[in-house]
Design an enzyme around this catalytic site. Structure first.
Site, PDB file in Angstrom:
ATOM      1  N   GLY A   1       0.775  -1.061   0.067  1.00  0.00           N
ATOM      2  CA  GLY A   1       0.153  -0.100   0.151  1.00  0.00           C
ATOM      3  C   GLY A   1       1.012   1.284  -0.081  1.00  0.00           C
TER       4      GLY A   1
ATOM      5  CB  THR B   1       6.048   4.441  -2.267  1.00  0.00           C
ATOM      6  OG1 THR B   1       5.313   3.373  -2.499  1.00  0.00           O
ATOM      7  CG2 THR B   1       5.284   5.624  -2.764  1.00  0.00           C
ATOM      8  CB  SER B   2       8.800   1.047  -5.519  1.00  0.00           C
ATOM      9  OG  SER B   2       7.567   0.202  -4.998  1.00  0.00           O
ATOM     10  CD  GLU B   3       2.657  -0.276  -5.933  1.00  0.00           C
ATOM     11  OE1 GLU B   3       1.670  -0.243  -7.038  1.00  0.00           O
ATOM     12  OE2 GLU B   3       2.465  -0.886  -4.790  1.00  0.00           O
TER      13      GLU B   3
ATOM     14  CG  HIS C   1      -2.018   0.773  -4.304  1.00  0.00           C
ATOM     15  ND1 HIS C   1      -2.950   0.144  -4.599  1.00  0.00           N
ATOM     16  CD2 HIS C   1      -0.949   0.366  -4.157  1.00  0.00           C
ATOM     17  CE1 HIS C   1      -2.357  -0.902  -4.912  1.00  0.00           C
ATOM     18  NE2 HIS C   1      -1.039  -0.994  -4.786  1.00  0.00           N
TER      19      HIS C   1
END
Length: 350
Positions: A109, A154-156, A175
């Site tokens: 998340g 965050t990687s996202e 997310h």
């Protein structure tokens, strides 16, 4: 008696060129007034100061809206300011709720809040959403470059940023992986409609095809849907929601979707067709939705076109299919033994 300040009072003050810093220090703010002040603060509107809910004045916001080209010292000063600290605490609170409700596991998340023209505060990588601290947060530009923060972003984040670039109204994104909603994403099935009012008013769901998480391709496929949807099922992955209000509202989208998916899955097991709303009833809900500024591709459709669930085919098969060519109750070996014994008896009688 302490003065009561409403959102309308603040709007009139701003239209007349006034400064929020001039509001009485002991003023009581209505909930809508607090929301408006928080919204102004998140936008980085430079002409205003804000007043906290307990009546104390917060430091003035930057003299101009921040962006990725702002001086590093300005960005660092904002990132360590009380106003940004408040946003970091909001992110931590939402992360804690996600973890407590089992919408995330491990370090899964991520969350982001737009804080300027092309910059956002976001969660770090490899940290459980249930145990984040404000000092863990990161400041990034809309290309994903980290501008401030001790931990790595965050990687996202690219997906969140692509949503914000495509949808200027998106001030916050969340997310996560709520189990029932993610089940629909794994099956590639959009939840049916016309069953529960809260879902129809506050959510607008679509499915984005699978791509590797964290890649620009994944973010692009999600961003392509956010003009008409505020909650996206990510195939074989999870869910992302955006809000035009604040990060808590983006989180609310998750609660609403997950409760809805769980409810209709229960209803599908009851052995009777689910009762749905009529097109007229849904039209009333869509009017409310449109008045709240929430997107939906069904705005403007005729009533007869609104409740089409032709792709919804709930049901499971628990029976083990019989072996091909076999007949129920027939045992070939036993039948052969009976035949041999019968023939032997008949030969002895002859």
């Amino acid at each position: 008696m302490k003065p009561v300040i409403s959102a309308k009072d603040i709007e009139e003050l701003l239209r007349s060129g006034g400064n929020i810093a001039g509001l009485p220090g002991d003023a009581i703010l209505t909930p809508s007034a607090r929301d408006l002040l928080r919204d102004l603060e998140m936008r980085g509107n430079g002409k205003f100061s804000s007043v906290s809910g307990n009546g104390s004045s917060a430091p003035a916001l930057p003299a101009k809206a921040l962006n990725s080209k702002s001086a590093p010292a300005e960005l660092e000063r904002f990132f360590n300011s009380p106003s940004c600290q408040n946003l970091k605490e909001q992110i931590c609170e939402v992360g804690r709720r996600l973890w407590q409700r089992a919408y995330v596991d491990g370090n899964g998340g991520n969350i982001a809040i737009r804080v300027g023209e092309d910059i956002a505060v976001c969660t770090p990588t490899l940290v459980s959403k249930g145990f984040m601290k404000p000092e863990d947060m990161c400041l990034v530009d809309f290309e994903g470059n980290q501008l401030a923060g001790l931990k790595k972003r965050t990687s996202e984040i690219l997906m969140h940023l692509q949503i914000m670039k495509r949808q200027p109204r998106a001030v916050a994104t969340v997310h996560c992986h709520p189990p029932h909603s993610t089940g629909f994403a794994v099956a590639g099935v959009e939840p049916p409609t016309c069953m529960i009012p809260e879902f129809e008013v506050f959510s607008s769901v679509a499915i984005a095809p699978y791509r590797t998480p964290g890649t620009p391709e994944m973010g692009q496929l999600v961003a392509d849907l956010v003009d008409k949807h505020n909650t996206i099922l990510m195939a074989n992955h999870g869910v992302v929601a955006w809000s035009h209000l604040n990060v808590e509202d983006a989180y609310f989208k998750m609660e609403i979707l997950e409760a809805y998916c769980r409810t209709i899955l229960v209803a599908a097991q009851l052995g009777v067709p689910a009762k749905t709303m009529s097109g007229t009833q849904l039209q009333d809900l869509l009017k409310i939705k449109q008045s709240l500024g929430i997107p939906d591709p069904r705005h403007g459709l005729k009533e007869a076109e609104l409740c089409d669930n032709c792709d919804w085919r709930p049901g499971v098969s628990c029976a083990i299919p019989p072996k091909q060519g076999a007949t129920a109750g027939y045992d070939a070996d036993a039948e052969a033994a009976v035949q041999a014994i019968t023939e032997q008896i008949m030969s002895q009688m002859g």
